[in-house]
Design a protein around this motif. Structure first.
Motif, PDB file in Angstrom:
ATOM      1  N   ALA A 295     -73.791  41.477  37.673  1.00  0.00           N
ATOM      2  CA  ALA A 295     -73.308  40.577  36.623  1.00  0.00           C
ATOM      3  C   ALA A 295     -72.186  41.238  35.816  1.00  0.00           C
ATOM      4  O   ALA A 295     -71.175  40.608  35.492  1.00  0.00           O
ATOM      5  N   HIS A 296     -72.369  42.527  35.511  1.00  0.00           N
ATOM      6  CA  HIS A 296     -71.360  43.266  34.752  1.00  0.00           C
ATOM      7  C   HIS A 296     -70.081  43.411  35.573  1.00  0.00           C
ATOM      8  O   HIS A 296     -68.960  43.258  35.057  1.00  0.00           O
ATOM      9  N   TYR A 297     -70.227  43.682  36.867  1.00  0.00           N
ATOM     10  CA  TYR A 297     -69.074  43.836  37.758  1.00  0.00           C
ATOM     11  C   TYR A 297     -68.265  42.540  37.817  1.00  0.00           C
ATOM     12  O   TYR A 297     -67.028  42.553  37.749  1.00  0.00           O
ATOM     13  N   LEU A 298     -68.964  41.406  37.930  1.00  0.00           N
ATOM     14  CA  LEU A 298     -68.278  40.119  37.968  1.00  0.00           C
ATOM     15  C   LEU A 298     -67.507  39.870  36.674  1.00  0.00           C
ATOM     16  O   LEU A 298     -66.383  39.360  36.702  1.00  0.00           O
ATOM     17  N   GLU A 299     -68.110  40.220  35.550  1.00  0.00           N
ATOM     18  CA  GLU A 299     -67.432  40.068  34.257  1.00  0.00           C
ATOM     19  C   GLU A 299     -66.102  40.825  34.251  1.00  0.00           C
ATOM     20  O   GLU A 299     -65.077  40.307  33.789  1.00  0.00           O
ATOM     21  N   VAL A 300     -66.141  42.047  34.773  1.00  0.00           N
ATOM     22  CA  VAL A 300     -64.948  42.898  34.750  1.00  0.00           C
ATOM     23  C   VAL A 300     -63.857  42.354  35.669  1.00  0.00           C
ATOM     24  O   VAL A 300     -62.692  42.252  35.272  1.00  0.00           O
TER      25      VAL A 300
ATOM     26  N   TYR B 200     -78.211  43.526  37.027  1.00  0.00           N
ATOM     27  CA  TYR B 200     -77.412  43.860  35.846  1.00  0.00           C
ATOM     28  C   TYR B 200     -76.031  44.351  36.266  1.00  0.00           C
ATOM     29  O   TYR B 200     -75.007  43.928  35.712  1.00  0.00           O
TER      30      TYR B 200
ATOM     31  N   THR C 111     -66.233  35.902  44.919  1.00  0.00           N
ATOM     32  CA  THR C 111     -65.267  36.008  43.829  1.00  0.00           C
ATOM     33  C   THR C 111     -63.994  36.705  44.285  1.00  0.00           C
ATOM     34  O   THR C 111     -62.878  36.269  43.971  1.00  0.00           O
TER      35      THR C 111
ATOM     36  N   GLU D   5     -63.484  39.321  36.862  1.00  0.00           N
ATOM     37  CA  GLU D   5     -63.003  38.013  36.425  1.00  0.00           C
ATOM     38  C   GLU D   5     -62.073  38.158  35.225  1.00  0.00           C
ATOM     39  O   GLU D   5     -61.153  37.359  35.037  1.00  0.00           O
ATOM     40  N   ARG D   6     -62.298  39.190  34.425  1.00  0.00           N
ATOM     41  CA  ARG D   6     -61.453  39.422  33.247  1.00  0.00           C
ATOM     42  C   ARG D   6     -60.174  40.174  33.602  1.00  0.00           C
ATOM     43  O   ARG D   6     -59.076  39.818  33.171  1.00  0.00           O
ATOM     44  N   ASP D   7     -60.312  41.227  34.431  1.00  0.00           N
ATOM     45  CA  ASP D   7     -59.190  42.136  34.688  1.00  0.00           C
ATOM     46  C   ASP D   7     -58.556  41.982  36.067  1.00  0.00           C
ATOM     47  O   ASP D   7     -57.517  42.580  36.337  1.00  0.00           O
TER      48      ASP D   7
END
Length: 213
Positions: A74-79, A71, A118, A81-83
Protein backbone atom coordinates in the motif's frame (compact mmCIF):
# COMPACT_ATOMS: atom_id res chain seq x y z
CA UNK A 1 12.68 -18.03 -30.29
CA UNK A 2 8.93 -18.50 -29.89
CA UNK A 3 8.45 -16.04 -27.02
CA UNK A 4 10.27 -13.49 -24.87
CA UNK A 5 9.63 -13.21 -21.11
CA UNK A 6 10.55 -10.16 -19.06
CA UNK A 7 11.11 -9.76 -15.36
CA UNK A 8 9.91 -6.31 -14.25
CA UNK A 9 11.85 -4.83 -11.32
CA UNK A 10 15.41 -3.98 -12.29
CA UNK A 11 14.71 -4.93 -15.92
CA UNK A 12 11.86 -2.72 -17.13
CA UNK A 13 11.64 -0.31 -14.20
CA UNK A 14 14.44 0.96 -11.97
CA UNK A 15 12.45 0.18 -8.85
CA UNK A 16 14.93 -1.57 -6.57
CA UNK A 17 15.98 1.59 -4.67
CA UNK A 18 12.32 2.41 -4.08
CA UNK A 19 11.48 -1.16 -3.02
CA UNK A 20 14.36 -1.08 -0.54
CA UNK A 21 13.31 2.28 0.86
CA UNK A 22 9.68 1.21 1.33
CA UNK A 23 10.72 -2.09 2.96
CA UNK A 24 12.98 -0.23 5.39
CA UNK A 25 10.10 2.11 6.23
CA UNK A 26 7.88 -0.94 6.77
CA UNK A 27 10.41 -2.51 9.17
CA UNK A 28 10.67 0.79 11.05
CA UNK A 29 6.88 1.12 11.25
CA UNK A 30 6.58 -2.29 12.92
CA UNK A 31 9.72 -1.91 15.04
CA UNK A 32 11.65 -4.69 13.31
CA UNK A 33 15.45 -4.60 12.99
CA UNK A 34 16.93 -5.11 9.54
CA UNK A 35 20.38 -4.57 8.03
CA UNK A 36 19.91 -3.06 4.57
CA UNK A 37 23.08 -4.82 3.40
CA UNK A 38 21.00 -8.02 3.39
CA UNK A 39 18.72 -6.76 0.61
CA UNK A 40 20.95 -8.10 -2.17
CA UNK A 41 20.25 -11.74 -1.34
CA UNK A 42 16.50 -11.17 -1.56
CA UNK A 43 16.56 -9.56 -5.01
CA UNK A 44 14.06 -11.25 -7.32
CA UNK A 45 12.07 -12.77 -4.45
CA UNK A 46 8.73 -11.67 -3.03
CA UNK A 47 8.22 -9.33 -0.07
CA UNK A 48 6.54 -12.25 1.69
CA UNK A 49 9.86 -14.13 1.63
CA UNK A 50 11.88 -11.39 3.29
CA UNK A 51 9.19 -10.56 5.85
CA UNK A 52 8.78 -14.25 6.77
CA UNK A 53 12.52 -14.59 7.36
CA UNK A 54 12.71 -11.45 9.51
CA UNK A 55 9.73 -12.53 11.63
CA UNK A 56 11.28 -15.97 12.18
CA UNK A 57 14.60 -14.41 13.13
CA UNK A 58 13.08 -11.90 15.55
CA UNK A 59 10.50 -14.25 17.03
CA UNK A 60 7.66 -11.73 16.57
CA UNK A 61 4.56 -13.91 16.76
CA UNK A 62 2.25 -10.87 16.98
CA UNK A 63 2.82 -10.09 13.30
CA UNK A 64 2.38 -11.98 10.05
CA UNK A 65 4.31 -11.72 6.80
CA UNK A 66 1.01 -11.00 5.05
CA UNK A 67 0.31 -7.98 7.29
CA UNK A 68 3.76 -6.55 6.62
CA UNK A 69 3.44 -7.20 2.89
CA UNK A 70 0.03 -5.51 2.77
CA UNK A 71 1.44 -2.43 4.50
CA UNK A 72 4.49 -2.33 2.25
CA UNK A 73 2.48 -2.73 -0.96
CA UNK A 74 0.00 0.00 0.00
CA UNK A 75 2.85 2.37 0.88
CA UNK A 76 4.69 1.51 -2.36
CA UNK A 77 1.59 2.28 -4.43
CA UNK A 78 1.22 5.64 -2.67
CA UNK A 79 4.79 6.55 -3.60
CA UNK A 80 4.69 5.52 -7.27
CA UNK A 81 1.26 7.09 -7.81
CA UNK A 82 2.58 10.33 -6.32
CA UNK A 83 6.12 10.40 -7.74
CA UNK A 84 5.99 8.07 -10.77
CA UNK A 85 8.65 5.47 -11.52
CA UNK A 86 11.85 5.46 -13.57
CA UNK A 87 12.43 2.98 -16.38
CA UNK A 88 15.70 1.18 -17.09
CA UNK A 89 17.35 2.91 -20.10
CA UNK A 90 16.61 0.98 -23.27
CA UNK A 91 13.96 -1.32 -21.76
CA UNK A 92 10.96 0.26 -23.47
CA UNK A 93 12.81 0.36 -26.79
CA UNK A 94 13.58 -3.37 -26.50
CA UNK A 95 9.93 -4.14 -25.74
CA UNK A 96 8.90 -2.06 -28.76
CA UNK A 97 11.37 -3.87 -31.05
CA UNK A 98 10.15 -7.29 -29.95
CA UNK A 99 6.48 -6.31 -30.16
CA UNK A 100 6.97 -4.81 -33.63
CA UNK A 101 8.64 -8.04 -34.74
CA UNK A 102 5.56 -10.01 -33.65
CA UNK A 103 7.29 -11.87 -30.81
CA UNK A 104 4.78 -12.94 -28.10
CA UNK A 105 5.71 -11.25 -24.83
CA UNK A 106 5.11 -12.20 -21.21
CA UNK A 107 5.81 -10.55 -17.87
CA UNK A 108 6.87 -12.77 -14.97
CA UNK A 109 7.50 -10.77 -11.82
CA UNK A 110 7.69 -11.26 -8.08
CA UNK A 111 5.83 -7.98 -7.52
CA UNK A 112 2.31 -7.78 -6.15
CA UNK A 113 -0.43 -7.76 -8.81
CA UNK A 114 -1.74 -4.27 -7.95
CA UNK A 115 1.79 -2.89 -8.26
CA UNK A 116 2.24 -4.64 -11.60
CA UNK A 117 -1.05 -3.25 -12.92
CA UNK A 118 -0.15 0.25 -11.72
CA UNK A 119 3.27 0.15 -13.39
CA UNK A 120 1.94 -1.24 -16.68
CA UNK A 121 -0.76 1.43 -16.73
CA UNK A 122 1.72 4.22 -16.00
CA UNK A 123 3.97 3.03 -18.84
CA UNK A 124 1.03 2.31 -21.20
CA UNK A 125 2.09 -1.31 -21.59
CA UNK A 126 -1.21 -2.99 -20.64
CA UNK A 127 -1.82 -4.31 -24.18
CA UNK A 128 1.76 -5.34 -24.97
CA UNK A 129 2.10 -8.46 -22.83
CA UNK A 130 0.03 -11.51 -23.77
CA UNK A 131 0.63 -12.96 -20.31
CA UNK A 132 1.24 -11.24 -16.96
CA UNK A 133 1.93 -13.39 -13.89
CA UNK A 134 2.74 -12.23 -10.37
CA UNK A 135 4.80 -14.56 -8.21
CA UNK A 136 2.60 -13.62 -5.26
CA UNK A 137 -0.18 -15.64 -6.93
CA UNK A 138 1.90 -18.83 -6.83
CA UNK A 139 2.79 -21.16 -3.93
CA UNK A 140 6.53 -20.51 -4.38
CA UNK A 141 8.47 -17.59 -5.84
CA UNK A 142 11.70 -17.48 -7.83
CA UNK A 143 14.03 -19.41 -7.91
CA UNK A 144 11.12 -21.85 -8.23
CA UNK A 145 10.54 -22.26 -12.00
CA UNK A 146 6.72 -22.29 -11.85
CA UNK A 147 6.28 -18.66 -12.90
CA UNK A 148 8.26 -19.26 -16.10
CA UNK A 149 6.66 -22.61 -16.82
CA UNK A 150 3.21 -21.02 -16.51
CA UNK A 151 4.27 -18.09 -18.71
CA UNK A 152 5.36 -20.44 -21.50
CA UNK A 153 2.11 -22.37 -21.16
CA UNK A 154 0.08 -19.14 -21.37
CA UNK A 155 1.88 -18.17 -24.57
CA UNK A 156 1.61 -21.64 -26.08
CA UNK A 157 5.40 -21.77 -26.40
CA UNK A 158 7.90 -24.51 -25.74
CA UNK A 159 10.08 -23.65 -22.71
CA UNK A 160 13.19 -24.46 -24.75
CA UNK A 161 12.15 -21.81 -27.28
CA UNK A 162 11.56 -19.07 -24.70
CA UNK A 163 14.06 -16.29 -23.96
CA UNK A 164 14.04 -14.75 -20.47
CA UNK A 165 15.54 -11.42 -19.41
CA UNK A 166 16.50 -11.37 -15.72
CA UNK A 167 18.62 -9.24 -13.37
CA UNK A 168 18.85 -11.44 -10.26
CA UNK A 169 20.43 -14.75 -9.31
CA UNK A 170 17.05 -16.10 -8.19
CA UNK A 171 15.43 -15.11 -11.47
CA UNK A 172 18.17 -16.60 -13.62
CA UNK A 173 18.00 -19.86 -11.68
CA UNK A 174 14.21 -19.97 -12.08
CA UNK A 175 14.52 -19.50 -15.85
CA UNK A 176 17.18 -22.18 -16.21
CA UNK A 177 15.20 -24.62 -14.04
CA UNK A 178 12.31 -24.04 -16.45
CA UNK A 179 14.59 -25.06 -19.33
CA UNK A 180 14.75 -21.63 -20.95
CA UNK A 181 17.45 -19.51 -22.55
CA UNK A 182 18.26 -16.72 -20.12
CA UNK A 183 19.92 -13.35 -20.66
CA UNK A 184 21.32 -11.90 -17.45
CA UNK A 185 21.20 -8.11 -17.19
CA UNK A 186 23.57 -6.27 -14.86
CA UNK A 187 21.04 -3.79 -13.55
CA UNK A 188 22.43 -0.66 -11.88
CA UNK A 189 20.63 -1.10 -8.54
CA UNK A 190 20.24 -4.86 -8.18
CA UNK A 191 23.38 -5.43 -6.13
CA UNK A 192 26.19 -7.87 -6.83
CA UNK A 193 24.07 -10.61 -8.35
CA UNK A 194 25.57 -13.92 -9.46
CA UNK A 195 24.38 -14.17 -13.06
CA UNK A 196 26.88 -16.87 -14.03
CA UNK A 197 24.13 -19.42 -14.80
CA UNK A 198 22.74 -17.18 -17.54
CA UNK A 199 23.42 -18.10 -21.16
CA UNK A 200 24.50 -14.53 -21.91
CA UNK A 201 25.12 -11.44 -19.79
CA UNK A 202 24.63 -7.84 -20.95
CA UNK A 203 25.06 -4.38 -19.46
CA UNK A 204 23.12 -2.63 -22.20
CA UNK A 205 19.89 -3.70 -23.92
CA UNK A 206 21.27 -2.50 -27.24
CA UNK A 207 23.61 -5.51 -27.07
CA UNK A 208 20.60 -7.84 -27.50
CA UNK A 209 20.23 -8.72 -31.19
CA UNK A 210 16.69 -10.12 -31.40
CA UNK A 211 17.36 -11.39 -34.89
CA UNK A 212 19.86 -13.91 -33.51
CA UNK A 213 17.71 -15.28 -30.69
Amino acid sequence: MEAFIFDMDGVIVDSEPLHSRVKLETFAHFGLPFDERDFARYMGRTSRDIFSDVLRRTGRSDLTAEALADYKHAHYLEVIERDGIETIPGSLALIERLHAAGVPLALATSSWRRVVDTVLSALQLEDVFASVISGTELPASKPDPAIYEKSAEALGASPAACVVLEDTAAGVLAAKRAGMYCIGFRSPHSGAQDLSRADAIVDDFNAIDIGKL
